[in-house]
Design a protein around this motif. Structure first.
Motif, PDB file in Angstrom:
ATOM      1  N   THR A   1      23.074   4.612  -8.435  1.00 29.74           N
ATOM      2  CA  THR A   1      23.269   4.081  -9.782  1.00 29.74           C
ATOM      3  C   THR A   1      22.322   4.715 -10.805  1.00 29.74           C
ATOM      4  O   THR A   1      22.753   5.162 -11.877  1.00 29.74           O
TER       5      THR A   1
ATOM      6  N   ASP B   1      28.904  -1.967 -10.262  1.00 31.43           N
ATOM      7  CA  ASP B   1      29.886  -2.694  -9.440  1.00 31.43           C
ATOM      8  C   ASP B   1      29.350  -3.084  -8.079  1.00 31.43           C
ATOM      9  O   ASP B   1      30.088  -3.600  -7.243  1.00 31.43           O
ATOM     10  N   SER B   2      28.070  -2.833  -7.801  1.00 31.48           N
ATOM     11  CA  SER B   2      27.551  -3.177  -6.473  1.00 31.48           C
ATOM     12  C   SER B   2      26.028  -3.280  -6.537  1.00 31.48           C
ATOM     13  O   SER B   2      25.402  -2.912  -7.531  1.00 31.48           O
TER      14      SER B   2
ATOM     15  N   ARG C   1      29.872   5.622  -1.493  1.00 33.53           N
ATOM     16  CA  ARG C   1      28.595   5.240  -0.895  1.00 33.53           C
ATOM     17  C   ARG C   1      28.007   3.977  -1.521  1.00 33.53           C
ATOM     18  O   ARG C   1      26.860   3.633  -1.253  1.00 33.53           O
ATOM     19  N   SER C   2      28.745   3.285  -2.401  1.00 35.96           N
ATOM     20  CA  SER C   2      28.187   2.130  -3.109  1.00 35.96           C
ATOM     21  C   SER C   2      27.538   1.154  -2.139  1.00 35.96           C
ATOM     22  O   SER C   2      28.030   0.943  -1.032  1.00 35.96           O
ATOM     23  N   GLU C   3      26.426   0.565  -2.608  1.00 34.20           N
ATOM     24  CA  GLU C   3      25.649  -0.345  -1.743  1.00 34.20           C
ATOM     25  C   GLU C   3      26.538  -1.457  -1.184  1.00 34.20           C
ATOM     26  O   GLU C   3      27.187  -2.172  -1.914  1.00 34.20           O
TER      27      GLU C   3
ATOM     28  N   ASP D   1      28.093   3.519  -9.983  1.00 34.55           N
ATOM     29  CA  ASP D   1      27.520   3.106  -8.692  1.00 34.55           C
ATOM     30  C   ASP D   1      28.143   3.787  -7.484  1.00 34.55           C
ATOM     31  O   ASP D   1      27.905   3.368  -6.350  1.00 34.55           O
ATOM     32  N   THR D   2      28.927   4.844  -7.690  1.00 35.98           N
ATOM     33  CA  THR D   2      29.625   5.431  -6.537  1.00 35.98           C
ATOM     34  C   THR D   2      28.647   5.988  -5.507  1.00 35.98           C
ATOM     35  O   THR D   2      28.838   5.842  -4.298  1.00 35.98           O
ATOM     36  N   TYR D   3      27.566   6.645  -5.994  1.00 35.60           N
ATOM     37  CA  TYR D   3      26.590   7.234  -5.066  1.00 35.60           C
ATOM     38  C   TYR D   3      25.219   6.592  -5.276  1.00 35.60           C
ATOM     39  O   TYR D   3      24.754   5.825  -4.440  1.00 35.60           O
TER      40      TYR D   3
END
Lengths: 447, 447
Positions: B231, B258-259, A339-341, B227-229
């Motif tokens: 942060t 990472d995003s 779900r990363s931005e 940052d997967t879901y």
């Protein structure tokens, strides 16, 4: 250790994760898909390539004694024991090389125990990314100059040896006529082309002698480089030489232009050659060419028969990388979603269905779930490898090249130029959208 | 056959010219120089790299039985007989790796019998071009973030395997802290860094469990990807985990972003970590970074301790190639000059002299003839190989890296930013200009 097939051609975190997966017994089947997130600016489509090398890598993957010796002091015995027996025994689905594709469409799917599918990520991406990049660039040159001889000249400025070799392969696959890189001819059977360098002319006391030596050495095969000093003067020397050699039955195949106003020189040179009775001697051009310069030269009707394209092709100069990813879409039978931005992915195992008009033109694709989500159209992802072994015999590179050229013929007309066309219709299936929403909702309930 | 060291890693015309040189007995000593014609847009200088690999190639060059078998039906027996015994036995002069240099300055000179010096052109260019390209790009990142941990993350989008490996080497040489590419650690001894991938998080049922597994597996060494879901939510999980593991003596090294808006996330995360007593847990950032994004992040004082730079580094995204050449400058003792429009070269064997101010700052270079054209300053081209063998022991990669960092310290201050500085003064010596004019005049008299 051959660096091109080493399993250590991976990122360090893959080994760190593998160690943890083994500790946790996490070796259920994982599904990873490779896709491109978006088209480079100015592009209408991409051409899938690199599958053959990816399959070679997977089929031959094992750790050598030297590699294990390097790893042994760095990882626990259980990891080393696992790596000693490591083989890739997963499944691969993919679009055949040469298939035209679009963003968000997986072109390769790996289904394998998690540690295996994870470890191979870096090299699989490295291979698919680069060959797809170059095939997609070459496609533009081929579409601009479909009836011309196009030769890859780029090895010297390609990014290393493998880039030079794979650029020769990917550009040939995408419709180029051949390459100058000898080893690509040796390894892949790609037709080889070669002319001469300025140094050859310069090493001789005078240009005319250089031309004569080369023409005698390569009867009927010599393409003489005529821009070292003065292009038109050199063309008259070629005419004189041809007269001299005619009696001996030696012909001159062509001349090469490599600098200056190529269209203007080509016109002058063509006239000089024709007036000298050399109507069949071809004009070949090179020197910082790309698809835009080819288009301009051809639209000005410059009498050029073929082009050597180097740097712009081999580094894909306008877009030297693709925004691609290899993402976990399912683990242990359950779909997964990142779900990363700005980087969210479509979850689950997917298939791409392509529809065609009555006259065979591509009219739209659906990206759908592989199971229980049927759609009309031709499924593009095919089973390629099962339990670590290829299912089918290799297609030859020439067969792939024919398939690629057939793909171009099915593209919407507006997409076959260098202009930006309306985006090709790619629909995400309702079932896939619903699954993504469900996974997000579950995440909100259980953050 | 190892493709990375094959003499067939050359252009087809090199073999065609070689055949003609042998027929004509043209085997006098030739002098070729490798140089860059101009700086890429926006750049102030370049950093020489790739010499080590070029020397390895030259020292080990020979045709294998398979290669000869491939060539035999394609070339006359005299050529095959010559190639069977082929070894490079020429001389090499070069700027040491890590030397800062400018357009029109040779960074490598090969002096060898013409067929040898010609045959090696393609691979020598391929190696020097790419490593110099990457070292020059890495220099910008290092100058922008001199006190940060900088790690090469680019292998997956580098152009093939060798590009990934050599990019790791060239960026380390230019001041990077290390690489994620395991094989580059194995081959070159470069420090390895690794965090974790989104797939590791996704493969777990929940993020907190993933963090705990990884932290336990790699005590005090784990950098957790947050940052997967979401942060900030993930950062609070890291704090909770750290509390839980503290009693067991297990620390968490860092977190990775990472995003999204990296500066904003870094500030929030820093605060969450500090409030949780994790002042020493580092924040590492990645995701489409280049030197401009690094500069912006650092000028906004974002609390980021290190950066993973991938694609922009490994493909040198703003300038994926250099306009470089390997040109014949002398043959049989006589200087040579190519006159092609827009591509004329400076003839003869050359040396580059560099002057420094009293405080050690570079103030200007002279490109001069090697013989009878003395100038003040430090000569940059050194004898490196004689009769096909290295003269000196290898410098270690860490020694080269130290030398490179010392070079940056001697650059004019204005050239150490991302802004364009006034061009560095490079003068062509009077003797060299006179020689070029003389050669042109002789050409006019005897076209």
């Amino acid at each position: 250790m051959n660096p091109l097939s080493s399993p250590l051609l991976t990122d360090h975190y893959q080994l760190m994760m593998l160690q943890s997966y083994l500790e946790q017994g996490m070796d259920e089947r994982a599904v990873f898909e490779f896709f491109v997130r978006k088209l480079p600016p100015g592009r209408n489509f991409m051409v899938a390539a690199g599958l053959e090398q990816a399959l070679d890598f997977l089929e031959n993957l094992k750790f050598s004694p030297e590699e294990l010796a390097w790893l042994t002091p760095r990882f626990p015995p259980a990891v080393i024991a696992y790596l000693e027996k490591f083989r890739f025994n997963g499944d691969v689905h993919a679009m055949p090389e040469g298939t035209v594709f679009f963003p968000d469409q997986p072109i390769l799917r790996i289904t394998a125990p998690l540690p295996q599918a994870q470890l191979v990520e870096s090299r699989i991406m490295n291979l698919l990314h680069f060959e797809t990049l170059i095939a997609s660039k070459a496609a533009r040159l081929v579409m601009v100059a479909p009836h011309k001889l196009l030769v890859d000249f780029g090895m010297r400025r390609a990014h290393g040896a493998e880039a030079g070799l794979l650029a020769a392969r990917a550009s040939y696959l995408a419709g180029f006529s051949g390459t100058a890189t000898v080893l690509a001819g040796t390894l892949y059977g790609i037709p080889l082309f070669g002319t001469m360098a300025h140094s050859y002319i310069q090493a001789h006391e005078d240009e005319a002698t250089a031309f004569e030596h080369f023409a005698r050495c390569h009867p009927d095969r010599a393409t003489l480089l005529i821009d070292t000093y003065d292009t038109e003067t050199a063309a008259t020397k070629v005419v004189a030489l041809a007269r001299k050699l005619r009696g001996e039955g030696i012909g001159i195949k062509g001349v090469r232009l490599d600098s200056g106003d190529l269209a203007a020189h080509a016109r002058c040179v063509r006239q000089i050659l024709n007036e000298g009775g050399l109507e069949k001697t071809t004009i070949f051009a090179s020197g910082n060419l790309d698809e835009y310069r080819l288009r301009d030269l051809l639209s000005s009707a410059a009498p050029i028969d073929g082009f050597g394209v180097g740097t712009a092709l081999d580094v894909s100069s306008d877009a030297p990388s693709l925004d691609c990813a290899y993402k976990l879409q399912e683990y242990g039978g359950k779909p997964r979603r990142k779900r990363s931005e700005g980087k969210a992915t479509w979850p689950g195992r997917k298939q791409v269905y392509r529809s065609y008009s009555a006259n065979g033109c591509m009219i739209g694709d659906v990206v759908a779930l592989e199971e229980n989500d049927p759609h009309d159209g031709q499924p593009l992802l095919m089973p390629i490898m099962r339990a670590g072994r290829r299912i089918h015999a290799h297609a030859t590179l020439d067969q792939i090249r024919q398939r690629t050229l057939a793909e171009y013929a099915r593209l919407p007309k507006a997409m076959t130029t260098l202009e930006m066309a309306a985006p090709y219709p790619v629909v995400i299936s309702a079932a896939l959208q619903i699954l993504a929403n469900e996974l997000d909702a579950a995440r909100v309930l259980n953050p």
